[in-house]
Design a protein around this motif. Structure first.
Motif, PDB file in Angstrom:
ATOM      1  N   ALA A   1      34.019 -15.763  11.560  1.00  0.00           N
ATOM      2  CA  ALA A   1      34.820 -14.540  11.466  1.00  0.00           C
ATOM      3  C   ALA A   1      36.010 -14.659  12.410  1.00  0.00           C
ATOM      4  N   MET A   2      37.089 -13.944  12.090  1.00  0.00           N
ATOM      5  CA  MET A   2      38.264 -13.887  12.964  1.00  0.00           C
ATOM      6  C   MET A   2      38.387 -12.477  13.511  1.00  0.00           C
ATOM      7  N   PRO A   3      38.583 -12.328  14.771  1.00  0.00           N
ATOM      8  CA  PRO A   3      38.444 -13.350  15.790  1.00  0.00           C
ATOM      9  C   PRO A   3      36.976 -13.602  16.113  1.00  0.00           C
ATOM     10  N   THR A   4      36.694 -14.721  16.730  1.00  0.00           N
ATOM     11  CA  THR A   4      35.385 -15.003  17.318  1.00  0.00           C
ATOM     12  C   THR A   4      35.638 -15.371  18.774  1.00  0.00           C
ATOM     13  N   THR A   5      34.840 -14.790  19.665  1.00  0.00           N
ATOM     14  CA  THR A   5      35.005 -15.019  21.096  1.00  0.00           C
ATOM     15  C   THR A   5      33.700 -15.513  21.687  1.00  0.00           C
ATOM     16  N   VAL A   6      33.782 -16.599  22.451  1.00  0.00           N
ATOM     17  CA  VAL A   6      32.629 -17.187  23.127  1.00  0.00           C
ATOM     18  C   VAL A   6      32.899 -17.132  24.629  1.00  0.00           C
ATOM     19  N   MET A   7      32.000 -16.510  25.376  1.00  0.00           N
ATOM     20  CA  MET A   7      32.109 -16.485  26.832  1.00  0.00           C
ATOM     21  C   MET A   7      31.320 -17.666  27.385  1.00  0.00           C
ATOM     22  N   ILE A   8      31.995 -18.469  28.214  1.00  0.00           N
ATOM     23  CA  ILE A   8      31.405 -19.694  28.756  1.00  0.00           C
ATOM     24  C   ILE A   8      31.335 -19.560  30.270  1.00  0.00           C
ATOM     25  N   ASP A   9      30.165 -19.836  30.830  1.00  0.00           N
ATOM     26  CA  ASP A   9      29.992 -19.682  32.279  1.00  0.00           C
ATOM     27  C   ASP A   9      30.560 -20.888  33.033  1.00  0.00           C
ATOM     28  N   ARG A  10      30.515 -20.817  34.365  1.00  0.00           N
ATOM     29  CA  ARG A  10      31.105 -21.852  35.220  1.00  0.00           C
ATOM     30  C   ARG A  10      30.439 -23.217  35.034  1.00  0.00           C
ATOM     31  N   ASN A  11      29.206 -23.236  34.519  1.00  0.00           N
ATOM     32  CA  ASN A  11      28.484 -24.488  34.291  1.00  0.00           C
ATOM     33  C   ASN A  11      28.724 -25.065  32.905  1.00  0.00           C
ATOM     34  N   GLY A  12      29.567 -24.414  32.099  1.00  0.00           N
ATOM     35  CA  GLY A  12      29.877 -24.921  30.769  1.00  0.00           C
ATOM     36  C   GLY A  12      28.911 -24.486  29.696  1.00  0.00           C
ATOM     37  N   ASN A  13      28.140 -23.416  29.953  1.00  0.00           N
ATOM     38  CA  ASN A  13      27.201 -22.912  28.954  1.00  0.00           C
ATOM     39  C   ASN A  13      27.771 -21.708  28.217  1.00  0.00           C
ATOM     40  N   ALA A  14      27.666 -21.729  26.895  1.00  0.00           N
ATOM     41  CA  ALA A  14      28.054 -20.571  26.084  1.00  0.00           C
ATOM     42  C   ALA A  14      27.013 -19.486  26.316  1.00  0.00           C
ATOM     43  N   ARG A  15      27.448 -18.332  26.769  1.00  0.00           N
ATOM     44  CA  ARG A  15      26.518 -17.267  27.146  1.00  0.00           C
ATOM     45  C   ARG A  15      26.579 -16.042  26.247  1.00  0.00           C
ATOM     46  N   TYR A  16      27.748 -15.715  25.741  1.00  0.00           N
ATOM     47  CA  TYR A  16      27.912 -14.556  24.866  1.00  0.00           C
ATOM     48  C   TYR A  16      28.826 -14.933  23.720  1.00  0.00           C
ATOM     49  N   VAL A  17      28.560 -14.343  22.557  1.00  0.00           N
ATOM     50  CA  VAL A  17      29.396 -14.570  21.386  1.00  0.00           C
ATOM     51  C   VAL A  17      29.696 -13.220  20.760  1.00  0.00           C
ATOM     52  N   HIS A  18      30.966 -13.006  20.413  1.00  0.00           N
ATOM     53  CA  HIS A  18      31.402 -11.785  19.729  1.00  0.00           C
ATOM     54  C   HIS A  18      32.042 -12.180  18.408  1.00  0.00           C
TER      55      HIS A  18
ATOM     56  N   LEU B   1      22.404  -6.277  14.764  1.00  0.00           N
ATOM     57  CA  LEU B   1      23.736  -5.791  14.437  1.00  0.00           C
ATOM     58  C   LEU B   1      24.544  -6.764  13.589  1.00  0.00           C
ATOM     59  N   ALA B   2      23.911  -7.792  13.070  1.00  0.00           N
ATOM     60  CA  ALA B   2      24.542  -8.782  12.191  1.00  0.00           C
ATOM     61  C   ALA B   2      25.884  -9.256  12.716  1.00  0.00           C
ATOM     62  N   MET B   3      26.925  -9.241  11.884  1.00  0.00           N
ATOM     63  CA  MET B   3      28.191  -9.863  12.245  1.00  0.00           C
ATOM     64  C   MET B   3      28.987  -9.095  13.293  1.00  0.00           C
ATOM     65  N   MET B   4      28.566  -7.918  13.719  1.00  0.00           N
ATOM     66  CA  MET B   4      29.299  -7.170  14.725  1.00  0.00           C
ATOM     67  C   MET B   4      28.634  -7.292  16.092  1.00  0.00           C
ATOM     68  N   ALA B   5      27.682  -8.178  16.225  1.00  0.00           N
ATOM     69  CA  ALA B   5      26.879  -8.224  17.443  1.00  0.00           C
ATOM     70  C   ALA B   5      27.410  -9.196  18.464  1.00  0.00           C
ATOM     71  N   GLN B   6      27.033  -8.948  19.696  1.00  0.00           N
ATOM     72  CA  GLN B   6      27.177  -9.978  20.713  1.00  0.00           C
ATOM     73  C   GLN B   6      25.807 -10.631  20.798  1.00  0.00           C
ATOM     74  N   ALA B   7      25.782 -11.939  20.928  1.00  0.00           N
ATOM     75  CA  ALA B   7      24.517 -12.660  20.942  1.00  0.00           C
ATOM     76  C   ALA B   7      24.164 -12.975  22.389  1.00  0.00           C
ATOM     77  N   GLU B   8      23.526 -12.050  23.041  1.00  0.00           N
ATOM     78  CA  GLU B   8      23.231 -12.198  24.458  1.00  0.00           C
ATOM     79  C   GLU B   8      22.193 -13.278  24.739  1.00  0.00           C
ATOM     80  N   ALA B   9      21.436 -13.692  23.732  1.00  0.00           N
ATOM     81  CA  ALA B   9      20.394 -14.698  23.939  1.00  0.00           C
ATOM     82  C   ALA B   9      20.966 -16.107  24.068  1.00  0.00           C
ATOM     83  N   ILE B  10      22.266 -16.266  23.832  1.00  0.00           N
ATOM     84  CA  ILE B  10      22.878 -17.585  23.888  1.00  0.00           C
ATOM     85  C   ILE B  10      22.904 -18.100  25.317  1.00  0.00           C
ATOM     86  N   ASN B  11      22.501 -19.328  25.498  1.00  0.00           N
ATOM     87  CA  ASN B  11      22.627 -20.027  26.776  1.00  0.00           C
ATOM     88  C   ASN B  11      22.486 -21.513  26.476  1.00  0.00           C
ATOM     89  N   VAL B  12      23.526 -22.050  25.800  1.00  0.00           N
ATOM     90  CA  VAL B  12      23.524 -23.450  25.386  1.00  0.00           C
ATOM     91  C   VAL B  12      24.822 -24.109  25.843  1.00  0.00           C
TER      92      VAL B  12
END
Length: 165
Positions: free
Chosen positions: A127-144, A17-28
């Protein structure tokens, strides 16, 4: 510091989905930073370890940000007592522009200022906006990237998932 973009691109390749995707594979690990907040105090990402953090990069000139921010405020009100917060990072060079925006679109969650875009560069925001969901352990898990109506449903689903972990 860990760079997120290569992993984000892998995640987007999986979704197609290119620039409109959520990147669920993120776990860094989410890169730590400290920025001045609207209240004048410095806030550090690491100080929110143990909470789920929605890190949102926005600008006063961003139309989708104007749509998204009130919806994020509703989400913040709903989940803040469950160990969730939003850190909204404004990237305007001139803070007055951000303040005028916030007068028109008031929110209760913390606003941080990144006038030199150091943190947005650290997170390789494209891109604006960009949203990063970070879990309780400090790992970036999702990106929009960007915002379209309905993304708030994805945000809530991800917040519920991360709060339960």
């Amino acid at each position: 510091m860990t760079r997120l973009l290569p992993l984000m691109m892998v995640g987007m390749a999986f979704t197609g989905l290119a620039m409109m995707a959520q990147a669920e594979a993120i776990n860094v690990p989410a890169p730590d930073f400290t920025l001045e907040s609207r209240s004048g105090e410095n806030l550090r990402l690491e100080d929110h370890r143990g909470e789920v953090v929605m890190l949102n990069f926005w600008a006063s000139w961003c139309g989708p940000c104007r749509q998204e921010m009130p919806l994020m405020d509703d989400i913040y009100s709903q989940y803040k007592d469950l160990g969730f917060t939003i850190l909204a990072v404004n990237v305007d060079e001139n803070r007055d522009e951000a303040l005028r925006f916030l007068d028109a679109v008031p929110v209760d969650y913390p606003i941080l200022y990144d006038p030199e875009s150091r943190v947005s560069e650290l997170y390789e925001v494209q891109a604006m906006p960009t949203t990063v969901m970070i879990d309780r352990n400090g790992n970036a898990r999702y990106v929009h990237y960007g915002y379209q109506p309905g993304y708030e449903d994805d945000y809530e689903q991800q917040i519920r998932e991360l709060v339960r972990e």
